[in-house]
Scaffold this active site. Structure first.
Site, short mmCIF file in Angstrom:
data_model
loop_
_atom_site.label_atom_id
_atom_site.label_comp_id
_atom_site.label_asym_id
_atom_site.label_seq_id
_atom_site.Cartn_x
_atom_site.Cartn_y
_atom_site.Cartn_z
CB SER A 93 -0.97 0.01 1.19
OG SER A 93 -0.26 -0.08 2.40
CG ASP A 137 7.54 -3.53 -1.12
OD1 ASP A 137 8.03 -4.63 -1.41
OD2 ASP A 137 7.01 -3.29 -0.01
C1 MEV Z 1 8.07 -5.58 2.54
O1 MEV Z 1 7.08 -5.61 1.51
C2 MEV Z 1 9.26 -6.37 2.11
C3 MEV Z 1 10.40 -6.42 3.14
O2 MEV Z 1 11.39 -7.29 2.57
C4 MEV Z 1 10.97 -5.05 3.41
C5 MEV Z 1 11.80 -4.48 2.27
O3 MEV Z 1 12.13 -5.18 1.31
O4 MEV Z 1 12.15 -3.29 2.38
C6 MEV Z 1 9.95 -7.05 4.44
#
Ligand code: MEV
Length: 307
Positions: A93, A137
């Site tokens: 999100s 992301d």
């Molecule tokens: C979060 O969607 C993914 C994590 O690996 C954090 C990141 O990659 O920054 C937990």
């Protein structure tokens, strides 16, 4: 007053392999979730105003940050933001909002932004939201295609040779990515040999999964997802709610299942085919899923990554 009127859409994402490990030198495999996302509508206004259900204070701060980053005075517009993504649930999100805001700002600055320009700017917003994110992301969302992400400089697009059918189920438990990532950092520092061993296993899964996706070996992909979930359980980022949903999906005929994203709540994914989709969906609901979505990741995006 700006006379520009346009809208943008940034999808969500799901990490199939490698979350958390990617923050600490590993790689991750992620795909966009185009059925969910953030819509941003820009219309002319007498002064800058925001209309959004999300945290308006954060949205304002984020928009001022992107304006400043590209050297643009905050424009006179009404910015209307809506999201269909659950917040704090592992589906991107915040990165989706970041990509939408970055594209809006760049278009208002009368640029025709490339995916990479949007991606770089969105990463700044992800830093604002999470501190030191890996960048996976915002990258998968900005490029809107399956990727293997090692670092912000080492990304490759993945050509799926068969579409992927995933069910996504939400435990309804919100979690802070920054807090879960900080917990992993503590455990990894306290026991570096243990973490290095897990990271090695997770990285090998990403390589095998990339091959399985390129060769349309979905049974194998399912087994790899299960193995990745076990690593995340050992890393301490799953939860009883997530584990219950994963077990229910597998018992109902999913090819594989795992938590996705930061964990400690949020969502899990199940790899299904059209036959098992219905029964797996029903089993997930019976096991406590508060929301359920179906997403298809299409085979081969002809655009390819521009790197
Ligand atoms: C979060 O969607 C993914 C994590 O690996 C954090 C990141 O990659 O920054 C937990």
């Amino acid at each position: 007053m700006s006379d520009q009127r346009f809208s943008v859409f940034a999808p969500g994402k799901t990490i199939l392999f490698g979350e958390h490990f990617v923050v600490r030198g590993g790689q991750a495999l992620a795909v966009p979730v185009s059925e969910l996302g953030t819509t941003g509508k820009v219309s002319p206004a007498a002064e800058l105003s925001f209309c959004c259900a999300a945290d308006v204070a954060f949205v304002k701060r984020a928009f001022f940050t992107v304006c400043e980053a590209i050297g643009m005075a905050p424009p006179a517009i009404e910015l209307d933001l809506e999201t269909t993504l659950p917040i704090g649930a592992g589906l991107g999100s915040s990165a989706s909002l970041a990509v939408a805001l970055a594209e809006i700002a760049l278009r208002l600055a009368e640029r025709r932004p490339s995916e990479e320009e949007i991606n770089q700017l969105a990463y700044r917003l992800e830093q604002l939201a999470h501190g030191a994110p890996s960048g996976v992301d915002n990258t998968v969302i900005a490029y809107r295609q399956p990727i293997v992400f090692k670092s912000r400089k080492e990304i490759r697009s993945l050509n799926l040779s068969a579409p992927l059918q995933l069910l996504i189920a939400d435990t309804g438990v919100q979690a802070s990515t920054a807090a879960v990532v900080a917990g992993v950092a503590q455990r990894a520092t306290a026991n570096s040999a243990w973490f290095a061993d897990l990271l090695g296993q997770a990285d090998a899964l990403v390589d095998q999964a990339a091959l399985a996706l390129e060769n349309a070996e979905l049974e194998r992909l399912g087994r790899l997802l299960n193995a990745n979930h076990r690593l995340l359980v050992e890393l301490g980022v799953s939860s009883s709610e997530l584990d219950r949903l994963v077990e229910a999906a597998l018992a109902a005929g999913a090819k594989g299942a795992k938590m996705t994203g930061a964990g400690a709540g949020g969502c899990m994914i199940a790899l299904v085919d059209s036959e098992a989709g219905r029964s797996v969906g029903a089993a997930l609901k019976a096991a406590g899923a508060v929301r359920l979505w179906s997403t298809q990741v299409d085979a081969v995006d002809p655009r390819g990554a521009q790197r």
